[in-house]
Design a protein around this motif. Sequence first.
Motif, mmCIF file in Angstrom:
data_model
loop_
_atom_site.group_PDB
_atom_site.id
_atom_site.type_symbol
_atom_site.label_atom_id
_atom_site.label_comp_id
_atom_site.label_asym_id
_atom_site.label_seq_id
_atom_site.Cartn_x
_atom_site.Cartn_y
_atom_site.Cartn_z
ATOM 1 N N ASP A 59 47.506 60.276 66.448
ATOM 2 C CA ASP A 59 47.270 60.062 68.164
ATOM 3 C C ASP A 59 47.015 59.106 68.918
ATOM 4 O OD1 ASP A 59 49.800 61.988 67.406
ATOM 5 O OD2 ASP A 59 47.951 63.738 67.283
ATOM 6 N N ALA A 60 45.486 58.020 68.481
ATOM 7 C CA ALA A 60 45.035 57.699 69.273
ATOM 8 C C ALA A 60 46.212 56.538 70.168
ATOM 9 C CB ALA A 60 44.238 57.766 68.492
ATOM 10 N N PRO A 61 45.820 55.976 71.426
ATOM 11 C CA PRO A 61 46.358 55.671 71.928
ATOM 12 C C PRO A 61 46.958 53.683 71.338
ATOM 13 C CG PRO A 61 45.136 57.026 73.343
ATOM 14 C CD PRO A 61 45.084 56.682 72.383
ATOM 15 N N GLN A 62 46.116 53.191 70.477
ATOM 16 C CA GLN A 62 45.407 52.137 70.158
ATOM 17 C C GLN A 62 45.949 51.997 69.222
ATOM 18 O OE1 GLN A 62 46.885 49.538 72.348
ATOM 19 N NE2 GLN A 62 46.741 50.620 73.419
ATOM 20 N N PRO A 84 40.335 59.222 56.542
ATOM 21 C CA PRO A 84 39.853 57.894 57.716
ATOM 22 C C PRO A 84 38.764 59.527 58.440
ATOM 23 C CG PRO A 84 41.821 59.901 58.210
ATOM 24 C CD PRO A 84 41.676 59.943 56.518
ATOM 25 N N ALA A 85 39.051 60.523 57.379
ATOM 26 C CA ALA A 85 37.502 61.236 58.477
ATOM 27 C C ALA A 85 35.986 60.526 57.665
ATOM 28 C CB ALA A 85 37.214 62.897 58.274
ATOM 29 N N ALA A 86 36.386 59.735 56.360
ATOM 30 C CA ALA A 86 35.286 59.404 55.713
ATOM 31 C C ALA A 86 34.399 58.497 55.745
ATOM 32 C CB ALA A 86 35.799 59.179 54.179
ATOM 33 N N VAL A 87 34.574 58.056 57.381
ATOM 34 C CA VAL A 87 33.791 56.840 58.000
ATOM 35 C C VAL A 87 33.115 57.322 58.822
ATOM 36 C CG1 VAL A 87 35.407 55.114 57.874
ATOM 37 C CG2 VAL A 87 35.588 56.850 59.741
ATOM 38 N N ASN A 88 33.110 59.374 58.610
ATOM 39 C CA ASN A 88 31.684 59.629 59.839
ATOM 40 C C ASN A 88 30.637 59.883 58.422
ATOM 41 O OD1 ASN A 88 33.813 60.695 61.268
ATOM 42 N ND2 ASN A 88 33.339 62.481 60.803
ATOM 43 N N ASP A 89 30.808 59.600 58.130
ATOM 44 C CA ASP A 89 29.137 59.321 57.272
ATOM 45 C C ASP A 89 29.339 58.245 56.326
ATOM 46 O OD1 ASP A 89 28.769 62.303 58.414
ATOM 47 O OD2 ASP A 89 30.085 62.549 56.052
ATOM 48 N N ASP A 90 27.234 57.963 56.289
ATOM 49 C CA ASP A 90 27.030 57.274 55.225
ATOM 50 C C ASP A 90 26.872 57.772 53.395
ATOM 51 O OD1 ASP A 90 25.639 54.533 53.795
ATOM 52 O OD2 ASP A 90 24.418 54.830 55.502
ATOM 53 N N ASP A 91 27.405 58.029 53.278
ATOM 54 C CA ASP A 91 27.174 58.793 52.700
ATOM 55 C C ASP A 91 27.077 58.383 50.912
ATOM 56 O OD1 ASP A 91 29.767 58.995 51.835
ATOM 57 O OD2 ASP A 91 30.059 60.845 52.197
ATOM 58 N N ASP A 149 39.377 63.117 63.109
ATOM 59 C CA ASP A 149 40.813 64.064 64.229
ATOM 60 C C ASP A 149 41.437 63.741 64.326
ATOM 61 O OD1 ASP A 149 41.211 64.969 67.051
ATOM 62 O OD2 ASP A 149 40.540 66.527 66.070
ATOM 63 N N SER A 150 43.427 63.837 64.272
ATOM 64 C CA SER A 150 44.537 63.049 64.367
ATOM 65 C C SER A 150 44.265 61.691 66.134
ATOM 66 C CB SER A 150 45.835 63.629 64.435
ATOM 67 O OG SER A 150 45.703 65.275 65.145
ATOM 68 N N ASN A 151 43.569 63.239 67.609
ATOM 69 C CA ASN A 151 43.439 61.928 68.090
ATOM 70 C C ASN A 151 42.562 60.913 68.506
ATOM 71 O OD1 ASN A 151 44.926 64.008 69.565
ATOM 72 N ND2 ASN A 151 42.610 65.723 69.139
ATOM 73 N N ASN A 152 41.951 60.961 67.152
ATOM 74 C CA ASN A 152 41.127 59.828 67.207
ATOM 75 C C ASN A 152 41.400 58.442 66.453
ATOM 76 O OD1 ASN A 152 39.136 61.293 68.926
ATOM 77 N ND2 ASN A 152 38.229 62.409 67.673
ATOM 78 N N TYR A 153 42.908 58.913 65.842
ATOM 79 C CA TYR A 153 42.643 57.256 64.616
ATOM 80 C C TYR A 153 44.656 57.172 64.499
ATOM 81 C CZ TYR A 153 44.757 60.074 60.920
ATOM 82 O OH TYR A 153 45.587 60.943 59.764
ATOM 83 N N ARG A 154 44.716 55.885 64.715
ATOM 84 C CA ARG A 154 45.907 55.645 64.446
ATOM 85 C C ARG A 154 46.551 55.186 63.247
ATOM 86 N NH1 ARG A 154 50.191 55.025 69.586
ATOM 87 N NH2 ARG A 154 51.754 54.545 67.941
ATOM 88 N N ASP A 155 47.319 55.028 62.269
ATOM 89 C CA ASP A 155 48.054 54.058 60.938
ATOM 90 C C ASP A 155 49.957 54.036 61.482
ATOM 91 O OD1 ASP A 155 48.802 56.624 59.932
ATOM 92 O OD2 ASP A 155 47.462 56.305 58.647
#
Length: 339
Positions: free
Chosen positions: A204-207, A218-225, A193-199
Amino acid sequence: MLSNIGHVSVTKRTVYGIFYSTMDKQSLTRRAALGFIAGGGMLLVSESLAFTQTSARRKSDLDTAADANALLGLVDTSRTAQVSGENDTATVYKITDNIGSLSESDIDVSVVKLVTQDGTEVTSPPVDATVRNTGFGQFDVDISCTNKTDDLGDSYEVVLDFSATTDDISVTATRRTSPRSYVDISCTFDYGDSNNYRDGNDGDAPQPTDPSGNIENPAAVNDDDSTTAAALSSGGQEDLKVGYSLPAVDETAAEYEMIFDIERIQIGSGSFGFYLVNGAGQQLTTRQVLATGTNSYPFTDSEEQQIAANNDNLYLILDSDTNGKGNRELEIDYFERVS
């Protein structure tokens, strides 16, 4: 002076008329309702002697009835409800507009808390409630996972606040879904989710406040697949510096660690590493160098104290430290924070 009806006590000062909620539905039109309360408050009493809390412009405050004939008819439909992920929704209540003038925007429903079968309460849960107009004065209340807080997975009673407001009347209620039909809710933290990461280009995450480089998928890191990966890259003379928001940790945990499963590292002279900061950018841990494969990265006692103190305000920073030549690419199958 108090007037007593069964188990119901009302003050003569605020209540000017008492009408049973089993009256003909046509008499509950907005015009009739407003006529009843023109001189003050109105109390609708169901056969079970539950109340309906309403207020007119004079702000007379009364309680709210649960049955479908009240001004805001509420019917629990949670018996088969289930939320199985961040893209799933479930209907837990149906609302009937017996006022006769409500629109979707006039009704607000919020999740107050969740209660497990053993009585454990989850306050500020990662669950939202939305109101959906299904036509003919009927509305559904749907619940779904948010993308901004910690993981969730159990069976719960759902406690909801209801309110319906027009220019002339307001109705409020708090309701809990049936204890005989606990709702299964499974929510996972969505790193994509764009609120949860930043590049350097998105998120949009602050850091970090000064990101460089890109995160692809970026969402690929959610699952150990073991089949997809998030690709972090930076080329030319620029080093990589990107960040992910982390879900809250248990501030009473005995220890914390990060686990990374890294598929590929492409770098010249130098390294990829990570560290944790809070929302203000204060560095909470020292930088640790990342290696390919699945590895666990522990923290020192002082770092764990810093993590606990910032348990709901944590950000993971991933960076590269090189001599400035060649492309820098890091493919992460997944990472997780363990507490």
